[in-house]
Write a protein that holds these residues in place. Structure first.
Motif, PDB file in Angstrom:
ATOM      1  N   GLY A 181       0.836  -1.224   0.008  1.00  0.00           N
ATOM      2  CA  GLY A 181       0.069  -0.121  -0.019  1.00  0.00           C
ATOM      3  C   GLY A 181       0.755   1.286  -0.040  1.00  0.00           C
ATOM      4  N   SER A 182       1.991   1.176  -0.281  1.00  0.00           N
ATOM      5  CA  SER A 182       2.904   2.199  -0.051  1.00  0.00           C
ATOM      6  C   SER A 182       2.908   2.996  -1.457  1.00  0.00           C
ATOM      7  N   HIS A 183       2.942   4.268  -1.650  1.00  0.00           N
ATOM      8  CA  HIS A 183       2.847   4.902  -2.813  1.00  0.00           C
ATOM      9  C   HIS A 183       1.570   4.893  -3.686  1.00  0.00           C
ATOM     10  N   CYS A 184       0.509   4.348  -2.987  1.00  0.00           N
ATOM     11  CA  CYS A 184      -0.519   3.872  -3.489  1.00  0.00           C
ATOM     12  C   CYS A 184      -1.863   4.792  -3.178  1.00  0.00           C
ATOM     13  N   ILE A 185      -2.839   5.199  -4.039  1.00  0.00           N
ATOM     14  CA  ILE A 185      -4.048   5.939  -3.758  1.00  0.00           C
ATOM     15  C   ILE A 185      -5.228   5.209  -4.052  1.00  0.00           C
ATOM     16  N   PRO A 186      -6.088   4.946  -3.382  1.00  0.00           N
ATOM     17  CA  PRO A 186      -7.354   4.342  -3.598  1.00  0.00           C
ATOM     18  C   PRO A 186      -8.326   5.131  -4.462  1.00  0.00           C
ATOM     19  N   CYS A 187      -9.041   4.340  -5.366  1.00  0.00           N
ATOM     20  CA  CYS A 187      -9.836   5.161  -6.461  1.00  0.00           C
ATOM     21  C   CYS A 187     -10.984   4.011  -6.759  1.00  0.00           C
ATOM     22  N   ARG A 188     -11.976   4.829  -7.301  1.00  0.00           N
ATOM     23  CA  ARG A 188     -13.082   4.104  -7.568  1.00  0.00           C
ATOM     24  C   ARG A 188     -13.516   4.727  -9.051  1.00  0.00           C
ATOM     25  N   SER A 189     -13.043   5.254 -10.056  1.00  0.00           N
ATOM     26  CA  SER A 189     -13.428   6.020 -11.045  1.00  0.00           C
ATOM     27  C   SER A 189     -13.596   5.155 -12.205  1.00  0.00           C
ATOM     28  N   VAL A 190     -14.654   5.341 -13.034  1.00  0.00           N
ATOM     29  CA  VAL A 190     -15.011   4.898 -14.119  1.00  0.00           C
ATOM     30  C   VAL A 190     -13.956   4.955 -15.394  1.00  0.00           C
ATOM     31  N   GLY A 191     -13.450   6.216 -15.367  1.00  0.00           N
ATOM     32  CA  GLY A 191     -12.385   6.513 -16.340  1.00  0.00           C
ATOM     33  C   GLY A 191     -11.232   5.721 -16.322  1.00  0.00           C
TER      34      GLY A 191
END
Length: 792
Positions: free
Chosen positions: A614-624
């Motif tokens: 999980g380092s240098h990571c961003i959670p995302c839920r984008s359709v794009g």
């Protein structure tokens, strides 16, 4: 017997610079009324003296049949007790009161009218072949205005002294050039100047600049040409070498290039469309219209114009200069905005020389300044309705008069909305009017941020208002958010008067605003990224929304952007994060995916370690971002060369099959719902993994390359259709509410068409986006709609 009355009439709307006063003058003369008409900061003020029934008839005619470019938002009437000593009806000089803010809509620039074109092609007319001819019904407006009221002294034409003939026309209320502020002719108006930077191109010395420009384009040159709101980079659209050279010099390897066709007939040899698309292309606004490429390509257009996709942006000449140039060229031309990637369009020769000298071979300039730069509008037509992708020339500034029934609930002091970081626009609301600026752009460079500040200054200069309430995006690092907070401190505004608004909620509000809707809606807000209320990146939100707030009903499950923003530039990282959730590292390394193979096993293993830790990571839920992942997974792209490329390639693939053919695909791909207590969560990783595995498991009995391509096309169709279908399934429980489709993902014509088809089948009402951009260009209007209802 009726007695003579006197009234004062105040008309608000787009009523300056559109021939309104001469129209009023002629109408008053026809009705035998006495009095005056003038422009001022409120709009147009008319004093009328005559019989009550005649005055009533005058007002009815004014309201129902205004001049072609005018838009009346309101007509206020006040009776005057003491009669003035009028002996005739006259037009008097405009006035501007110190300290008063303007309440008049600035007209957008309009394409040259047929009357002016006819004169320009008439050898006996003094405007023959003159590239700056215009009249009250056409020509520049917003791009030349410095202040209101809209008079010549307040425009870029102030230093051009009119010749006697032009002055006579300008002062004659019966002439169509009466008070047309840019009025001029070859004797007294702007002139062209051509500068050749590349001496390797031959030219006929002594020819006029426009003829020389046409010669250079025929030889394969790239020319910067000054238009209404900025320069275009122009070359022959059929010259593959010239187009490749333009891409190389501008460092624009794949992003589509728009073309200008000579007329409608030539455009029909470039693209295909239905009647509504041709109407928009040929409208007075003359936007760039995204249309389907002509399958046979009879003109031999370069394949480099829009590589890999089935759409092409095309527009028609909209200035006399463009018409004259195109009349000397046998082929369409590339006409793309003159700028460095992601920066605003350039409006003066000095900046062209400083920034793009290595790009262009020549510069066609003129000496009428561009006061307010304004790019070309970009639109497409979906189910007979215009969808705006870039709000600019022809449409902007977009002014919206608020319906009287909504006025009681609105702020009575000015509200400013400063928009988002990408595709930025700003919006201003005061005196029951909303104004959305032309496209500003992505605010990542110093030049773009300067343009943002210039646009703010333009609106302040034109309307002389000071905001008492400011709305910005909730993301604290966005340039507009930082500007808003700095402004609050500098002007000692109450902290509660500067509000951050969630990005996807603002998208929904923008469509509510253009429809002036105040009740609850079912908002479907899909885009690339936007900061969510929980600190993660959203972009797949289905919400119940009203002016008080929103509640999320459904969205895609979160996945990881490995390396944060780097994953957007290198979308194989997004794909890997999704596959890591479903497959072993060993299995992933065996997949025939080009981007993964290019990384190599060591890099993929390191990325797996980053993902797991999980380092240098961003959670995302984008359709794009799901579009990005799928495009990589089926080998349509290896990295993003421009924003939206993955979506365009997937849409092009899906368009190669129809719904019936897609159903023949051997693999059934469905969205799986993850268990969740508060909302529906579709399983992002399982959805993409199913599609990717299916793409690389073509049935053995049909292993031809052609079958493989059809198989991938069918999967791209399933991807789009499944998203539309599951939106509809959520919507079934809320059929009493109107739907709002918004966010940049819905620029995907196939996706939105599918969604609208399901809505129509379910008889589910839909609020149209009309002329507000469906992408981040509409965010400011949504912010404004919220602010106007909170700050009372």
């Amino acid at each position: 017997m009726e007695t003579v009355q006197q009234v004062i009439i105040v008309v608000k709307g787009i009523v300056q610079g559109v021939g309104f006063r001469p129209f009023v003058y002629r109408l008053a003369k026809q009705c035998h009324l006495l009095g005056t008409v003038l422009n001022n900061h409120q709009g147009v003020t008319i004093e009328l003296q005559g019989l009550p029934n005649t005055i009533k008839q005058f007002i009815e005619t004014l309201a129902t049949t205004p001049p072609p470019l005018a838009r009346i938002d309101s007509i206020e009437q006040h009776k005057v007790e003491a009669l003035s000593a009028f002996t005739t009806f006259s037009i008097i000089e405009s006035t501007a009161l110190a300290g008063e803010h303007a309440n008049v809509a600035v007209s957008a620039d309009k394409s040259v009218c047929q009357d002016c074109l006819d004169e320009m092609h008439n050898p006996r007319n003094r405007h023959y072949l003159y590239p700056f001819t215009n009249c009250t019904n056409c020509g520049p407006r917003y791009t030349i205005v410095k202040a209101l009221p809209y008079d010549r002294c307040h425009t870029a034409m102030a230093h051009f002294d009119m010749c006697a003939t032009c002055k006579d026309a300008y002062l004659n209320p019966l002439n169509r050039r009466y008070h047309a502020q840019p009025v001029s002719c070859p004797e007294c108006g702007p002139q062209l100047q051509l500068s050749i930077l590349n001496s390797s191109f031959s030219h006929n010395i002594g020819s006029d600049p426009l003829t020389l420009t046409a010669q250079l384009i025929k030889q394969g040159a790239i020319v910067a040409i000054k238009g209404l709101g900025g320069f275009h980079l122009v070359c022959d659209a059929t010259n593959d070498q010239a187009v490749r050279q333009l891409r190389l010099r501008k460092q624009r390897p794949a992003k589509p290039l728009a073309i200008m066709a000579r007329d409608l007939n030539q455009a029909q040899l470039c693209v295909s469309g239905d009647a509504s698309e041709w109407d928009v292309l040929n409208s007075a606004e003359r936007p760039i219209v995204l249309m389907r490429k002509h399958t046979e390509n009879p003109l031999g257009l370069s394949e480099q114009l829009a590589p890999g996709i089935d759409r092409l942006g095309v527009f028609l000449p909209y200035t006399p200069l463009h018409h004259l140039l195109m009349s000397q060229l046998p082929h369409p031309i590339v006409a793309t905005s003159a700028n460095r990637s992601g920066e605003p369009i350039i409006g003066n020769k000095i900046d062209i020389e400083q920034q793009l000298a290595s790009v262009v071979d020549a510069i066609l300039d003129h000496n009428r300044d561009i006061v307010n730069a304004c790019d070309d509008s970009v639109v497409q037509v979906i189910d007979q309705q215009v969808q705006v992708i870039r709000l600019a020339r022809g449409y902007a500034p977009l002014t919206i008069n608020i319906n009287p029934e909504n006025e009681a609930n609105l702020a009575h002091s000015p509200v400013l909305a400063v928009g988002a970081q990408q595709k930025n626009t700003i919006a201003l609301g005061f005196d029951h009017c909303m104004m959305l600026s032309p496209h500003i752009g992505d605010l990542y460079s110093l030049e773009a941020q300067q343009y943002f500040h210039q646009t703010l200054a333009t609106f302040k200069r034109l309307y002389a208002v000071t905001p008492s309430y400011i709305v910005h995006d909730k993301h604290p690092q966005y340039a507009p958010s930082q500007w808003a907070n700095a402004y609050q401190e500098q002007h000692s505004m109450p902290a509660e008067n500067v509000v951050g608004l969630q990005h996807h909620y603002a998208h929904v509000l923008s469509v509510m605003a253009i429809n002036q809707y105040t009740e609850t809606v079912l908002g479907i807000s899909f885009d690339g990224t936007g900061l969510g209320d929980d600190g993660t990146l959203w972009g797949s939100e289905i919400m119940l929304a009203d002016l008080k707030g929103f509640r999320t009903l459904a969205h895609f499950s979160e996945f990881t952007l490995i390396g944060g923003e780097q994953a957007i530039k290198q979308p194989v990282r997004i794909l890997l994060a999704l596959l890591f959730e479903q497959l072993s590292l060993e299995h992933i390394l065996t997949l025939p995916i080009n981007a993964i193979k290019q990384l190599g096993s060591n890099t993929v293993t390191n990325l797996h370690r980053l993902w797991r830790n999980g380092s240098h990571c961003i959670p995302c839920r984008s359709v794009g971002r799901l579009f990005d992942a799928l495009a990589v997974g089926v080998n349509l792209i290896e990295h993003n060369q421009y924003e939206g490329q993955a979506g365009m390639l997937i849409e092009t693939a899906a368009n190669r099959v129809n719904a019936q053919a897609a159903q023949l695909c051997d693999d059934e791909i469905t969205l799986t719902i993850r268990p969740h207590t508060s909302s529906i969560q579709w399983d992002s990783s399982l959805f993409i993994t199913q599609l990717v595995l299916a793409a690389h498991q073509v049935p053995e009995q049909s292993t031809t390359s052609q079958h493989s391509e059809r198989h991938i096309d069918a999967l791209c169709w399933q991807f789009i259709d499944q998203i539309a279908k599951h939106i509809d399934q959520v919507a079934q429980a809320y059929r009493h509410l109107p739907q709002v489709f918004c966010g940049g993902v819905f620029q995907n014509k196939t996706l939105l068409s599918q969604c609208l088809a399901y809505s129509k089948h379910a008889k589910h009402p839909v609020l149209p986006s009309k002329h507000v951009p469906i992408n981040d260009g509409g965010i400011a209007l949504g912010q404004l709609w919220y602010g106007l209802h909170q700050h009372q």
